[in-house]
Design a protein around this motif. Structure first.
Motif, mmCIF file in Angstrom:
data_model
loop_
_atom_site.group_PDB
_atom_site.id
_atom_site.type_symbol
_atom_site.label_atom_id
_atom_site.label_comp_id
_atom_site.label_asym_id
_atom_site.label_seq_id
_atom_site.Cartn_x
_atom_site.Cartn_y
_atom_site.Cartn_z
ATOM 1 N N GLU A 371 -40.122 -11.285 -29.246
ATOM 2 C CA GLU A 371 -39.739 -11.926 -30.496
ATOM 3 C C GLU A 371 -40.990 -12.310 -31.287
ATOM 4 O OE1 GLU A 371 -37.590 -15.639 -30.237
ATOM 5 O OE2 GLU A 371 -37.640 -15.804 -32.412
ATOM 6 N N ALA A 372 -41.949 -12.919 -30.567
ATOM 7 C CA ALA A 372 -43.173 -13.326 -31.254
ATOM 8 C C ALA A 372 -43.911 -12.116 -31.812
ATOM 9 C CB ALA A 372 -44.071 -14.102 -30.298
ATOM 10 N N LEU A 373 -43.951 -11.019 -31.022
ATOM 11 C CA LEU A 373 -44.651 -9.817 -31.496
ATOM 12 C C LEU A 373 -43.968 -9.234 -32.720
ATOM 13 C CD1 LEU A 373 -45.500 -8.051 -28.131
ATOM 14 C CD2 LEU A 373 -47.090 -9.122 -29.710
ATOM 15 N N ASP A 374 -42.649 -9.443 -32.789
ATOM 16 C CA ASP A 374 -41.874 -8.967 -33.930
ATOM 17 C C ASP A 374 -42.410 -9.497 -35.256
ATOM 18 O OD1 ASP A 374 -40.030 -7.202 -33.246
ATOM 19 O OD2 ASP A 374 -38.322 -8.570 -33.211
ATOM 20 N N TYR A 375 -42.939 -10.721 -35.193
ATOM 21 C CA TYR A 375 -43.361 -11.353 -36.433
ATOM 22 C C TYR A 375 -44.784 -10.973 -36.799
ATOM 23 C CZ TYR A 375 -39.287 -14.030 -35.198
ATOM 24 O OH TYR A 375 -38.013 -14.388 -34.848
ATOM 25 N N ALA A 376 -45.468 -10.219 -35.901
ATOM 26 C CA ALA A 376 -46.841 -9.812 -36.197
ATOM 27 C C ALA A 376 -46.844 -8.895 -37.420
ATOM 28 C CB ALA A 376 -47.445 -9.108 -34.997
ATOM 29 N N ASP A 377 -47.946 -8.892 -38.118
ATOM 30 C CA ASP A 377 -48.024 -8.129 -39.348
ATOM 31 C C ASP A 377 -49.339 -7.367 -39.353
ATOM 32 O OD1 ASP A 377 -47.155 -7.320 -41.816
ATOM 33 O OD2 ASP A 377 -48.201 -8.936 -42.858
ATOM 34 N N PRO A 378 -49.405 -6.056 -39.338
ATOM 35 C CA PRO A 378 -48.266 -5.146 -39.385
ATOM 36 C C PRO A 378 -47.572 -5.087 -38.024
ATOM 37 C CG PRO A 378 -50.316 -3.925 -39.116
ATOM 38 C CD PRO A 378 -50.698 -5.362 -39.287
ATOM 39 N N PRO A 379 -46.288 -4.692 -38.005
ATOM 40 C CA PRO A 379 -45.553 -4.669 -36.737
ATOM 41 C C PRO A 379 -46.173 -3.670 -35.762
ATOM 42 C CG PRO A 379 -44.250 -3.737 -38.528
ATOM 43 C CD PRO A 379 -45.458 -4.314 -39.142
ATOM 44 N N PRO A 381 -46.308 -0.817 -32.996
ATOM 45 C CA PRO A 381 -45.445 0.294 -32.583
ATOM 46 C C PRO A 381 -44.875 0.017 -31.193
ATOM 47 C CG PRO A 381 -47.766 0.945 -32.606
ATOM 48 C CD PRO A 381 -47.684 -0.409 -33.225
ATOM 49 N N ARG A 382 -43.696 0.584 -30.942
ATOM 50 C CA ARG A 382 -42.976 0.294 -29.714
ATOM 51 C C ARG A 382 -43.808 0.510 -28.455
ATOM 52 N NH1 ARG A 382 -37.965 -1.178 -29.697
ATOM 53 N NH2 ARG A 382 -37.001 -1.152 -31.741
ATOM 54 N N SER A 383 -44.550 1.608 -28.456
ATOM 55 C CA SER A 383 -45.263 1.968 -27.233
ATOM 56 C C SER A 383 -46.336 0.938 -26.877
ATOM 57 C CB SER A 383 -45.910 3.338 -27.409
ATOM 58 O OG SER A 383 -46.756 3.295 -28.539
ATOM 59 N N GLU A 384 -46.788 0.165 -27.877
ATOM 60 C CA GLU A 384 -47.872 -0.775 -27.593
ATOM 61 C C GLU A 384 -47.360 -2.164 -27.236
ATOM 62 O OE1 GLU A 384 -50.794 -0.827 -30.658
ATOM 63 O OE2 GLU A 384 -50.774 1.367 -30.796
ATOM 64 N N ARG A 385 -46.031 -2.311 -27.252
ATOM 65 C CA ARG A 385 -45.522 -3.665 -27.059
ATOM 66 C C ARG A 385 -45.684 -4.163 -25.633
ATOM 67 N NH1 ARG A 385 -40.461 -4.359 -31.170
ATOM 68 N NH2 ARG A 385 -41.766 -4.061 -32.996
ATOM 69 N N LEU A 386 -45.348 -3.310 -24.668
ATOM 70 C CA LEU A 386 -45.455 -3.768 -23.283
ATOM 71 C C LEU A 386 -46.901 -4.123 -22.933
ATOM 72 C CD1 LEU A 386 -43.820 -4.388 -20.790
ATOM 73 C CD2 LEU A 386 -44.283 -2.077 -19.977
ATOM 74 N N HIS A 400 -48.462 -10.532 -15.063
ATOM 75 C CA HIS A 400 -47.352 -9.948 -15.812
ATOM 76 C C HIS A 400 -46.055 -9.950 -15.031
ATOM 77 C CE1 HIS A 400 -47.889 -6.252 -13.589
ATOM 78 N NE2 HIS A 400 -49.158 -6.224 -13.926
ATOM 79 N N GLY A 401 -46.100 -10.420 -13.777
ATOM 80 C CA GLY A 401 -44.860 -10.640 -13.037
ATOM 81 C C GLY A 401 -44.006 -11.707 -13.699
ATOM 82 N N ALA A 402 -44.628 -12.474 -14.600
ATOM 83 C CA ALA A 402 -43.896 -13.534 -15.288
ATOM 84 C C ALA A 402 -42.905 -12.975 -16.291
ATOM 85 C CB ALA A 402 -44.873 -14.468 -16.003
ATOM 86 N N LEU A 403 -43.063 -11.724 -16.672
ATOM 87 C CA LEU A 403 -42.251 -11.161 -17.755
ATOM 88 C C LEU A 403 -40.758 -11.243 -17.490
ATOM 89 C CD1 LEU A 403 -44.174 -7.985 -18.921
ATOM 90 C CD2 LEU A 403 -43.798 -10.106 -20.151
ATOM 91 N N GLY A 404 -40.358 -11.012 -16.222
ATOM 92 C CA GLY A 404 -38.928 -10.944 -15.930
ATOM 93 C C GLY A 404 -38.304 -12.275 -15.608
#
Lengths: 522, 287
Positions: A371-379, A381-386, A400-404
């Motif tokens: 959600e937070a990354l969604d607000y980044a500008d410019p958005p 790309p999907r592949s870079e989100r993880l 990154h085990g915290a993600l789930g």
């Protein structure tokens, strides 16, 4: 040695639906007239222990094993506890404000307490006892207080009334569960002084429960540290006065290339509209000017009610300015239209005080960061989100085990790290921390401060650090501003100000620092 | 910090995966499954009168385990079909109530101000109308059908649901995580999607525990009055109405569907109570 006043052996407390015990084999004792501290991180089970000792566990929680001995006799069953409560063990709750009956005058509540615990007294003796008790907690001119309703008292006064109430039956042991956590440091010191005085004068045992190790260490001969459900004794040691440990740092000038700025900002909570004959209400914040450039760190200190949080709200554009203006990146905030303001919001982020309330309990960590990354500008790309989400966690020292996981599955310190990760995920240039460390226990505070320090340096953040913790401000900030009743009363370099405070407000805050005979050993 | 050790379950798991909530929901699922499978496994159809086999008492010898009614229809088949109809109406009405109540209550609580005043006063106005009379009137005006019943009962259920969900939305609106999301630049829509709806959902499901049994009861009552769905297979209420007529010589035609109705209501009641309790433990609030 005679039997101690209170002896706890192998106490285990569990919550429903959980195999493991929150408190797992606790041993401690308190001798008559002795002050003992119990410190632990938030959520370590301190309050559960306090409540278990007087048999007031919240529904669901239960004592699974162990014993509590009072003057050498095992307390078992409601009858024993009823006998001990009040005259034997008195209990000061964390939130005194809600422990007083809102619909009865203070005097009536005090008299009721005496009628229950000392029915043999006549009216005159009763009112004498009450007057003494009130004087003892520093509420002189007893008449005035007796006729007061709880809502007419300030937080500190209510805490003192509560204290008088618990002292009336002359208990042999007083359990104080975070008696100061709702108070600002100046009041907290006064309440602690009162507790210690009362304990000394009455040869009363005192079990002081808190997350604030230095403060407890100042008042108690022995301090237990609660960790993983067990208590271990912290050994005495000398630690320097926090103010003396402050490192000198360089000054930074205000004004140039400011990314966030307040010019003569006045804010008020009072209604704007008033009758012509009404006096203008006092502003919560009165003509405050600050400016922060990238890489600058400003600490804002002041006791509670001085307008610190209001300043944060004003800077974030959550409260309309009554006078003056807030400027973001050289644009007056009130001139921005709604859509632009929304797009700009990501550049100025806030870290809240209480990580238990600032994270959505139903939102998994990965969704929160997405959600937070969604607000980044410019958005992104999907592949870079993880990768970005993982990097955001690594930056705040989480795996990154915290993600789930959901927020409920983290400790207070970890949650605050998550809150910081969320705030930084939008790549802000300004970070405002509103008491971001004061809900955390001492060690976690240290870690979070170090983290903020490192992140602010790496990212050249403009950092506004609001706190009543002078030690934290001195450690993190290169300039400091003291607020009192909404006005700026002092500004300068923390190291200098803390040693030679000019204003009364700052002097009171400095005096309130725990003077550490703090025999704290890491 | 690494997180290899003990991972606590998600809030959803904590809410649902435990005996107090799971057993009643399991019971309801079992009833629904039985109702679905009966036509395949049971030799008798619910609407099929069998000549010469009328008013058989429950027993195993004649093959009609729960007996037959006055015109020789198998009670077990009818009862299972009735459970299905009642469950469908109850769940349909419940879902409708939550959908309308969620939007109305959510909007009132989230936006506050005059939106809140308008929606909630409207809610008060509609709540003051007598549900039963309106329902009877509507069903008398139109052809009674399952859909009409769902619409009427669900519509009325939505008034209660809206009130409950509005209070929760109002609380959520004040939370710091909603503010955090606003401060990051979230639109109202994003706030609803990410925070409001997921946090309303558990409360809504808890509300289902009261809305659904109420819907089933209202439907049974209407069917009892002869205003049930006109489908060939009746709901449990239809069965009760017919059972009353044969009470004197065939009491099983009344108590078999009565027991089934009680079982269904008990399932929802227990599940709702247990959910509310779990939710209270989870959030520490006293909703």
């Amino acid at each position: 040695m005679s039997a101690p006043l209170l002896q706890v052996r192998g106490l285990r407390i569990g919550l429903p639906g959980r195999e493991d015990c929150i408190v797992d084999g606790l041993d401690l004792f308190v001798a008559a007239g002795e002050s003992v501290g119990l410190v632990g991180a938030s959520g370590a089970g301190k309050s559960l222990i306090a409540r278990a000792l007087v048999g007031l566990l919240p529904s669901g929680a239960s004592v699974r094993a162990g014993s509590v001995c009072w003057r050498g006799q095992v307390l078992a069953g409601a009858a024993d506890l009823q006998r001990v409560r009040g005259r034997g063990i008195a209990y000061v709750f964390q939130d005194a404000a809600s422990s007083l009956h809102p619909l009865r005058r203070v005097g009536a509540q005090l008299r009721e307490c005496l009628r229950v615990h000392a029915p043999q007294l006549d009216r005159r003796q009763m009112s004498e006892r009450i007057d003494t008790a009130l004087a003892e907690v520093g509420l002189d001119g007893a008449r005035r207080w007796l006729d007061a309703w709880p809502h007419e008292l300030s937080g500190g006064q209510r805490q003192r009334v509560m204290l008088a109430l618990t002292l009336l039956p002359e208990p042999a042991l007083l359990i104080a569960d975070e008696p100061t956590s709702a108070l600002d440091p100046v009041l907290a010191r006064r309440v602690c002084d009162l507790l210690a005085d009362a304990a000394r004068r009455r040869n009363m045992g005192l079990l002081l429960i808190s997350h604030d190790l230095p403060r407890v260490a100042e008042y108690c001969r022995r301090v237990y540290q609660l960790r993983d459900g067990r208590a271990s004794l912290r050994i005495d040691d000398d630690a320097p006065h926090p103010a003396a440990a402050v490192l000198p740092s360089q000054t930074t000038s205000f004004g140039k290339d400011a990314c966030i700025e307040a010019r003569g900002l006045s804010l008020s909570h009072a209604a704007r509209w008033r009758w012509p004959w009404q006096a203008a209400p006092a502003h919560t914040l009165d003509r405050v000017s600050i400016a922060l450039a990238p890489g600058q760190r400003l600490g804002v200190v002041g006791s509670s009610g001085s307008g610190k949080s209001t300043l944060a709200r004003g800077l974030l554009g959550l409260m309309p300015a009554r006078a003056g203006q807030v400027r973001w990146f050289d644009q007056a905030l009130e001139r921005l239209d709604r859509a632009t303001l929304r797009r700009w919001r990501r550049r100025v982020q806030l870290v809240f005080q209480d990580p238990f309330r600032s994270l959505d309990p139903m939102q998994r960590v990965d969704h929160m960061l997405l959600e937070a990354l969604d607000y980044a500008d410019p958005p992104l790309p999907r592949s870079e989100r993880l990768p970005a989400m993982r990097a955001a966690l690594v930056d705040v020292g989480l795996d990154h085990g915290a993600l789930g996981r959901y927020p409920g599955q983290f400790s207070g310190g970890q949650r605050q790290r998550l809150a910081i990760a969320r705030a930084l995920a939008t790549q802000p240039q300004v970070l405002i921390c509103d008491e971001a460390t004061s809900a955390l226990d001492h060690e976690t505070q240290d870690q979070i401060l170090a983290l903020l320090d490192q992140l602010a340096r790496e990212r050249q953040l403009a950092l506004l650090f609001i706190s009543h913790d002078l030690g934290a401000v001195a450690r993190l900030c290169d300039s400091m501003l003291v607020l009192d009743a909404g006005r700026v009363v002092e500004t300068g370099v923390p190291a200098k100000l803390l040693v030679h405070p000019e204003s009364d407000a700052l002097r009171a805050l400095v005096d309130a620092l725990p003077r550490a005979p703090a025999r704290i050993q890491a | 910090m690494t997180f290899a050790e003990r991972v606590a379950p998600s809030p959803w798991r904590q809410l649902f995966v435990n005996a107090a909530v799971g057993l009643p929901i399991g019971l309801l699922a079992l009833l629904a499954l039985a109702s679905l499978l009966t036509p395949l496994l049971w030799p008798y159809a619910p609407g099929q009168p069998l000549w010469g086999q009328d008013l058989l008492a429950p027993g195993f010898a004649h093959g009609h385990w729960l007996g037959t009614d006055a015109i020789g229809r198998d009670m077990l088949a009818r009862c299972m079909a009735g459970i299905g109809v009642s469950l469908a109406i109850g769940l349909g009405a419940g879902a409708l109530a939550l959908a309308i109540g969620g939007i109305v209550g959510g909007a009132a609580g989230y936006f506050g101000g005059w939106v809140d005043e308008l929606l909630m006063r409207l809610n008060d106005l509609l709540s003051s109308l007598p549900l039963m009379l309106i329902a009877i009137l509507l069903i008398a005006l139109f052809e009674p059908s399952m859909w009409l019943l769902i619409l009427v009962v669900g519509g009325f259920g939505s008034l209660d649901a809206a009130r409950i969900l509005r209070a929760e939305a109002r609380r959520l609106r004040q939370t710091e995580f909603m503010l955090a999301s606003q401060l990051q630049g979230a639109t109202s829509f994003a706030q609803w999607r990410h925070h409001l709806l997921p946090n309303l959902a558990p409360v809504a499901l808890t509300a289902l525990g009261t809305v659904v049994p109420q819907a089933i009861l209202v439907e049974s009552f209407l069917a009892f009055l002869g205003l049930g769905p006109s489908e060939r297979v009746g709901s449990l209420g239809t069965l009760l109405a017919e059972g009353v007529q044969d009470l004197q010589w065939a009491p099983w035609t009344l108590w078999v569907p009565a027991l089934a109705l009680a079982l269904v209501l008990l399932g929802f009641g227990l599940a709702g109570d247990a959910l509310r309790e779990r939710l209270r433990l989870l959030t520490g609030s006293s909703t």
